[in-house]
Enzyme design. Structure first.
Site, short mmCIF file in Angstrom:
data_model
loop_
_atom_site.label_atom_id
_atom_site.label_comp_id
_atom_site.label_asym_id
_atom_site.label_seq_id
_atom_site.Cartn_x
_atom_site.Cartn_y
_atom_site.Cartn_z
N ARG A 227 0.81 -1.23 0.00
CA ARG A 227 0.00 0.00 0.00
C ARG A 227 0.84 1.28 0.00
NH1 ARG A 227 -3.05 -3.04 3.80
NH2 ARG A 227 -4.73 -4.13 2.70
N ARG B 193 -3.79 21.69 -14.24
CA ARG B 193 -2.70 20.79 -14.65
C ARG B 193 -2.86 20.31 -16.10
NH1 ARG B 193 0.35 15.98 -11.22
NH2 ARG B 193 1.65 15.31 -12.95
N GLU C 98 -4.94 17.18 -11.15
CA GLU C 98 -5.52 17.59 -12.44
C GLU C 98 -7.04 17.77 -12.38
OE1 GLU C 98 -3.43 16.05 -15.87
OE2 GLU C 98 -5.25 16.17 -17.05
N HIS D 159 6.64 9.48 -28.24
CA HIS D 159 5.70 10.39 -27.57
C HIS D 159 6.04 11.86 -27.92
CE1 HIS D 159 3.09 11.95 -24.44
NE2 HIS D 159 4.10 12.62 -23.94
N LYS E 211 2.62 11.49 -11.42
CA LYS E 211 1.76 10.60 -12.22
C LYS E 211 2.53 9.30 -12.46
CE LYS E 211 -1.19 13.78 -14.81
NZ LYS E 211 -1.53 14.32 -16.14
N GLU F 109 8.84 18.38 -24.95
CA GLU F 109 8.24 18.69 -23.64
C GLU F 109 8.87 19.94 -23.03
OE1 GLU F 109 5.56 17.21 -22.89
OE2 GLU F 109 5.65 15.04 -23.17
N ASN G 91 -0.68 19.34 -20.95
CA ASN G 91 -0.94 18.43 -22.08
C ASN G 91 -1.09 19.17 -23.40
OD1 ASN G 91 -0.80 15.87 -20.96
ND2 ASN G 91 -2.83 16.07 -20.06
N HIS H 104 -0.79 17.35 -26.69
CA HIS H 104 -0.88 15.91 -26.42
C HIS H 104 -2.16 15.28 -26.96
CE1 HIS H 104 2.46 16.94 -23.87
NE2 HIS H 104 2.55 15.76 -23.33
N LYS I 121 6.68 23.27 -14.17
CA LYS I 121 5.85 22.10 -13.84
C LYS I 121 5.54 22.08 -12.35
CE LYS I 121 4.65 17.41 -14.51
NZ LYS I 121 4.74 16.17 -15.23
N HIS J 78 -1.33 12.15 -28.85
CA HIS J 78 -1.72 10.79 -28.45
C HIS J 78 -2.45 10.08 -29.60
CE1 HIS J 78 -1.51 11.64 -23.83
NE2 HIS J 78 -0.37 11.25 -24.31
P1 NAD Z 1 11.68 5.73 -22.43
O1 NAD Z 1 11.57 5.60 -20.99
O2 NAD Z 1 11.16 4.64 -23.29
O3 NAD Z 1 13.20 6.02 -22.81
C1 NAD Z 1 13.54 6.19 -24.16
C2 NAD Z 1 14.69 5.24 -24.59
O4 NAD Z 1 15.92 5.78 -24.13
C3 NAD Z 1 14.58 3.85 -24.01
O5 NAD Z 1 15.04 2.93 -24.98
C4 NAD Z 1 15.55 3.90 -22.84
O6 NAD Z 1 16.05 2.65 -22.49
C5 NAD Z 1 16.64 4.79 -23.39
N1 NAD Z 1 17.42 5.53 -22.41
C6 NAD Z 1 16.97 6.13 -21.29
N2 NAD Z 1 17.95 6.84 -20.72
C7 NAD Z 1 19.06 6.67 -21.48
C8 NAD Z 1 20.38 7.17 -21.43
N3 NAD Z 1 20.75 8.05 -20.49
N4 NAD Z 1 21.26 6.77 -22.37
C9 NAD Z 1 20.87 5.93 -23.36
N5 NAD Z 1 19.63 5.46 -23.49
C10 NAD Z 1 18.72 5.83 -22.56
O7 NAD Z 1 10.95 7.07 -22.96
P2 NAD Z 1 10.78 8.53 -22.33
O8 NAD Z 1 10.63 9.42 -23.48
O9 NAD Z 1 11.78 8.83 -21.29
O10 NAD Z 1 9.37 8.42 -21.57
C11 NAD Z 1 8.18 8.16 -22.26
C12 NAD Z 1 7.18 7.64 -21.27
O11 NAD Z 1 6.94 8.63 -20.28
C13 NAD Z 1 5.84 7.29 -21.87
O12 NAD Z 1 5.41 6.04 -21.39
C14 NAD Z 1 4.92 8.40 -21.37
O13 NAD Z 1 3.59 7.97 -21.23
C15 NAD Z 1 5.55 8.72 -20.06
N6 NAD Z 1 5.27 10.08 -19.57
C16 NAD Z 1 4.84 10.21 -18.29
C17 NAD Z 1 4.61 11.47 -17.78
C18 NAD Z 1 4.21 11.62 -16.34
O14 NAD Z 1 3.86 12.73 -15.93
N7 NAD Z 1 4.30 10.58 -15.54
C19 NAD Z 1 4.81 12.61 -18.57
C20 NAD Z 1 5.25 12.44 -19.89
C21 NAD Z 1 5.49 11.16 -20.38
N1 GLY Z 2 2.82 15.37 -18.31
C1 GLY Z 2 1.62 15.98 -17.87
C2 GLY Z 2 1.42 15.98 -16.40
O1 GLY Z 2 2.27 15.58 -15.64
O2 GLY Z 2 0.40 16.40 -15.96
#
Ligand code: NAD
Ligand code: GLY
Length: 367
Positions: A124, A244, A240, A268, A146, A188, A248, A251, A230, A255
């Protein structure tokens, strides 16, 4: 020695925390001081990032924890699911991790979202720290709490709001990030300008070449300013209920592109790049910004190495397919799509728009 770092605080009463930004932070024990006391730490990473950086992080954590375990997840958005989440729980239980175990999410947004959700739900809720290694994760996904996984019927549909104890952004790790992923992160960064800070947009125009060359001073400012904006937005609207949603920007269209092309075909950030152009064009056609603003944003997005036109998702009825996909957006209410629009430079709003107008935008912005 403590490396030089910038800090941003996210103010959420008892859930407030610091975002630490600098170079060489991964291996600096002092950066991890003052976290909740724990016997064991678990580094959750993936098969790409783990081999590059887990040992370095471990070398700092040994100063604070007597046991350090590792979980390496398969790399890729397609693994952001229940099965992979279960593999984190398997290790936590197998190693006898208790409620005081602390999780370190070492990776991009995929690892951060999944490790965060695992921490939110294991017994939990156990504490976790975000150690983002992509630009996208440092400026966006690691901040704000998130967490979650995808469902076959929709992205990020299962999850929880769960804040980390700290965010550690080591700019040095961005050196190994593939060019395409780096550009995706810039989408972003760019979004914060039109929605909140036109001076930052101007700074990005001046320093885009420095960012693309991954110069530390430029990276440091871009990550810091993005996190400040942010943190300010999340501090006002953690869950949100309104404001918040402006984070997006781009987005809703983005999306639809990601889903319509099949997850992983467009990154993305690439969807967000083209999506911001479409959302800016919609804002223009709603009479909120002039054509010069749309052009200015489009030029910057292109300079960042991002697409500025959406793909054709359906040769027969492209706009219809976009609309169909966008109705699944989490901001939709009773089937009505709500768009983040620019309500004057540096100010965003969320509102519906007539389908006929959205169709015109899609027709104008896809190739
Ligand atoms: P990712 O986590 O898939 O990383 C991208 C690629 O880079 C992967 O292959 C990873 O292994 C590689 N990588 C990471 N760090 C590295 C480094 N330092 N050197 C070499 N390779 C490296 O993609 P991302 O763009 O970081 O994240 C996308 C995800 O984030 C999506 O699932 C999206 O939904 C999510 N997201 C979440 C929020 C939130 O608020 N929680 C906001 C925006 C996006
Ligand atoms: N990436 C959008 C949020 O965190 O709300």
């Amino acid at each position: 020695m403590t490396p030089i770092a910038q800090e941003v605080t996210i103010h959420l009463d008892q859930r407030s925390y610091r975002i630490v930004i600098g170079s060489g932070l991964l291996s600096a024990p002092s950066v991890y001081a003052g976290l909740p006391g724990a016997n064991a730490a678990v580094i959750v990473s993936n098969s790409t990032v783990g081999p590059l950086y887990a040992a370095t992080l471990r070398s700092a954590l040994v100063a604070h924890y007597s046991e350090i375990h590792e979980v390496l997840l398969p790399d890729g958005e397609e693994h952001k699911n229940w099965q992979t989440l279960q593999s984190i729980f398997d290790v936590l239980l197998d190693r006898g991790c208790d409620r005081k175990t602390i999780v370190f999410a070492l990776g991009g947004g995929v690892v951060g979202d999944m490790a965060g959700f695992a921490a939110a739900s294991y017994m939990r809720g156990i504490p976790f720290v975000q150690v983002p290694t992509t630009l996208l994760a440092q400026v966006d996904s690691s901040v704000g709490g998130k967490t979650g996984i995808n469902h076959p019927l929709g992205k990020n549909m299962i999850g929880a709001f769960y804040q980390p104890q700290r965010v550690v952004c080591d700019l040095g790790v961005l050196g190994t990030l593939p060019v395409r992923e780096f550009s995706a992160g810039l989408a972003e960064v760019i979004k914060y300008g039109p929605i909140a800070d036109m001076a930052f947009l101007g700074w990005l125009e001046l320093h885009m070449d420095d960012l693309l060359a991954r110069r530390e001073r430029a990276l440091s400012h871009a990550v810091q300013r993005s996190c400040e904006i942010k943190a300010d937005v999340v501090g006002q609207d953690e869950r949100e209920s309104g404001l918040r949603a402006i984070l997006n920007f781009g987005h809703t269209f983005g999306h639809a592109i990601e889903a319509g092309m099949g997850y992983g075909v467009w990154l993305h950030g690439e969807g967000v790049g083209a999506g911001m152009v479409m959302a800016a064009e919609l804002s223009h056609r709603l009479g909120l910004v002039d054509a010069a603003f749309v052009k200015r944003l489009t030029v910057l997005i292109e300079r960042a190495g991002l697409p500025t036109q959406g793909p054709v998702l359906d040769a027969q009825d492209n706009a219809g397919r976009y609309l169909e996909l966008m109705r699944l957006d989490k901001k939709s209410e009773a089937g009505e799509i709500r768009f983040v629009v620019i309500d004057g430079p540096g100010r965003a709003a969320v509102r519906p728009a007539p389908d006929s107008l959205v169709r015109q935008v899609i027709d104008a912005c896809c190739a």
